[in-house]
Scaffold this active site. Structure first.
Site, PDB file in Angstrom:
ATOM      1  N   ARG A   1      -2.529 -28.996 -46.487  1.00 42.23           N
ATOM      2  CA  ARG A   1      -2.429 -27.601 -46.936  1.00 42.23           C
ATOM      3  C   ARG A   1      -3.774 -26.879 -46.909  1.00 42.23           C
ATOM      4  O   ARG A   1      -3.827 -25.650 -46.813  1.00 42.23           O
ATOM      5  CB  ARG A   1      -1.844 -27.575 -48.354  1.00 42.23           C
TER       6      ARG A   1
ATOM      7  N   TYR B   1       1.434   0.642 -44.254  1.00 41.05           N
ATOM      8  CA  TYR B   1       2.510  -0.211 -43.759  1.00 41.05           C
ATOM      9  C   TYR B   1       3.513  -0.408 -44.903  1.00 41.05           C
ATOM     10  O   TYR B   1       3.140  -0.844 -46.002  1.00 41.05           O
ATOM     11  CB  TYR B   1       1.891  -1.547 -43.318  1.00 41.05           C
TER      12      TYR B   1
ATOM     13  N   ASP C   1      -6.741  -2.936 -43.399  1.00 39.89           N
ATOM     14  CA  ASP C   1      -5.739  -3.540 -42.507  1.00 39.89           C
ATOM     15  C   ASP C   1      -6.112  -3.121 -41.087  1.00 39.89           C
ATOM     16  O   ASP C   1      -5.986  -1.960 -40.714  1.00 39.89           O
ATOM     17  CB  ASP C   1      -4.335  -3.040 -42.893  1.00 39.89           C
TER      18      ASP C   1
ATOM     19  N   LYS D   1       0.767  -9.754 -34.154  1.00 38.05           N
ATOM     20  CA  LYS D   1       0.749  -8.693 -33.143  1.00 38.05           C
ATOM     21  C   LYS D   1      -0.096  -9.131 -31.939  1.00 38.05           C
ATOM     22  O   LYS D   1       0.322  -9.994 -31.199  1.00 38.05           O
ATOM     23  CB  LYS D   1       0.242  -7.390 -33.788  1.00 38.05           C
TER      24      LYS D   1
HETATM   25  C1  LIG Z   1       3.220  -5.834 -38.682  1.00 39.73           C
HETATM   26  C2  LIG Z   1       2.183  -5.364 -39.617  1.00 39.73           C
HETATM   27  C3  LIG Z   1       1.862  -6.103 -40.748  1.00 39.73           C
HETATM   28  C4  LIG Z   1       2.641  -7.327 -41.184  1.00 39.73           C
HETATM   29  O1  LIG Z   1       2.608  -8.381 -40.270  1.00 39.73           O
HETATM   30  P1  LIG Z   1       3.718  -9.532 -40.299  1.00 39.73           P
HETATM   31  O2  LIG Z   1       3.095 -10.617 -39.520  1.00 39.73           O
HETATM   32  O3  LIG Z   1       4.942  -8.932 -39.687  1.00 39.73           O
HETATM   33  O4  LIG Z   1       3.942  -9.906 -41.737  1.00 39.73           O
HETATM   34  C5  LIG Z   1       0.840  -5.654 -41.547  1.00 39.73           C
HETATM   35  N1  LIG Z   1       0.165  -4.520 -41.272  1.00 39.73           N
HETATM   36  C6  LIG Z   1       0.451  -3.780 -40.192  1.00 39.73           C
HETATM   37  C7  LIG Z   1      -0.330  -2.541 -39.938  1.00 39.73           C
HETATM   38  C8  LIG Z   1       1.474  -4.169 -39.337  1.00 39.73           C
HETATM   39  O5  LIG Z   1       1.788  -3.396 -38.294  1.00 39.73           O
END
Ligand SMILES: *Cc1c(COP(=O)(O)O)cnc(C)c1O
Length: 385
Positions: free
Chosen positions: A51, A104, A176, A201
């Site tokens: 972990r 988000y 973010d 992403k």
């Molecule tokens: C998709 C996204 C997230 C969350 O990512 P996940 O891997 O789907 O949990 C967070 N912030 C932004 C700006 C996003 O586009």
């Protein structure tokens, strides 16, 4: 080292692994210690329990930290898990946090439904606030959360001005940086203390795994590491491998997403069906000057507003696209097109664009094929409307 070289080499050491180019994927829970002394000193061991991470995780952590000019990075099982880990590491009962309204949506839900239960008050501020955020900071403001450009509406934030005001009052700045992917934007160099990513992403880049990362400066390391350790978040090694593999090509992919995205944004800007484009790299975008100052490029994700919100017309267009898919997430190699409703998730400013807001992800297909697909879609939209 330039970023493209870094993406190719960071976080791997072939000669430590029989000369094999890619790091191995370790599957581990139990880690054995050869002696009682070693067992008792496990806190100092590089690997002590599954972990707490294995060289598979460390490889991606090192690459992400290098890309973001960070002290270190930690891997979480999703982007949202990275966001909630960063926030919970920084807040205590009775705190007040300032969060951008261009947020988000799942982050907004976490603040409203979870942080609230623990006695943390969330206040939203307009994304364009800049240095004026100073007026909203209270003695108990522990975090200023930023996301630039904003989800769905793509406002660019003045991160250096926001960070200066936050730091003057002892607050931690979280950014973010999923859109900038660590490649086109370096938030730690612009004043952020902690950066969160949906590795899902562009780092993964192929729509086949979920992952998150928190990267941090030296002052934030101890609390991030402590909190992640205590909450027990863990990303599976095969998914971690997919992200570190994806990073190797992320630079060339992003350059193509950027170029094709601009071509399609310029084409959309000329269309009578399109009321406005939300893309900070477009010269007439309200965030363009800040984007130009702080970013070195743009990914393939942006927004636009259609001149109609008629459901029948929208279905005629979207149900019959050849290349554009409808679905959530983005940052994979493929193009996506969905309607969005920012007006449902804004607290301190109104979003009334006069038509249907759309979100487009321009993938790696030939942009001329994508334009032909959009053109045929607009024809169906017009006929059905
Ligand atoms: C998709 C996204 C997230 C969350 O990512 P996940 O891997 O789907 O949990 C967070 N912030 C932004 C700006 C996003 O586009």
């Amino acid at each position: 080292m330039k970023d493209d070289t870094l993406l190719t080499h960071a976080g791997r050491d072939p000669q430590a692994n029989y000369g094999i180019v890619n790091p191995p994927v370790y599957h581990a829970s139990t880690v054995l210690f050869p002696t009682l002394d070693a067992l008792l000193a496990r806190g100092q061991a590089a690997v002590s329990y599954g972990r707490y991470g294995t060289p598979t995780h460390f490889s991606l952590e090192q690459a992400m930290a290098a890309l973001e000019r960070a002290e270190g990075a930690v891997i979480l099982p999703s982007g949202l898990a990275a966001i909630t880990a960063a926030l919970t590491a920084c807040v205590s009962q009775g705190d007040h946090i300032l969060v951008t309204d261009g947020l988000y949506s799942p982050t907004r839900r976490f603040c409203a439904e979870e942080l609230k239960r623990f006695g943390v008050e969330t206040e939203y501020y307009p994304p364009e606030i800049g240095a004026d955020i100073a007026a909203l900071i209270r003695p108990n403001t522990s975090v200023v959360f930023t996301e630039s450009p904003g989800s769905q509406t793509f406002e660019v934030q003045d991160l250096p001005a926001i960070a200066a005001a936050a730091h003057e009052n002892g607050a931690t700045v979280i950014n973010d940086n999923t859109w900038g992917a660590g490649y086109y934007f370096k938030p730690l160099e612009k004043g952020a203390d902690i950066v969160v990513h949906a590795g899902t992403k562009y780092p993964v880049g192929h729509a086949d795994a979920m992952l998150g990362m928190v990267v941090y400066n030296a002052a934030s390391e101890a609390r991030i590491r402590r909190s992640v350790k205590n909450f027990g978040g863990f990303a599976g090694p095969d998914d971690v491998y997919l992200a570190q593999r994806g990073l190797r090509t992320m630079g060339v992919r992003l350059q193509r997403h950027y170029e094709s995205g601009m071509k399609i944004a310029r084409w959309l800007a000329e269309r009578p069906e399109v009321l406005r484009i939300m893309h900070p790299a477009m010269e007439d975008d309200p965030g363009h000057a800040l984007w130009k100052r702080d970013f070195t490029g743009a990914c393939g994700l942006f927004g636009f507003v259609l001149d109609t919100a008629d459901r029948t017309a929208l279905s005629a267009m979207l149900d019959n696209m050849t290349y554009f898919g409808m679905g959530y997430s983005w940052g994979g190699y493929e193009s996506l097109l969905i309607p969005t409703w920012p007006e449902k998730s804004r607290s301190c400013y109104s979003w009334a664009p006069g038509g249907q807001t759309m979100r487009i992800h321009v993938g790696l297909e030939d942009p001329d094929d994508l334009i032909a697909d959009l053109e045929a879609g607009f024809e169906r939209l017009g006929k059905a409307g």
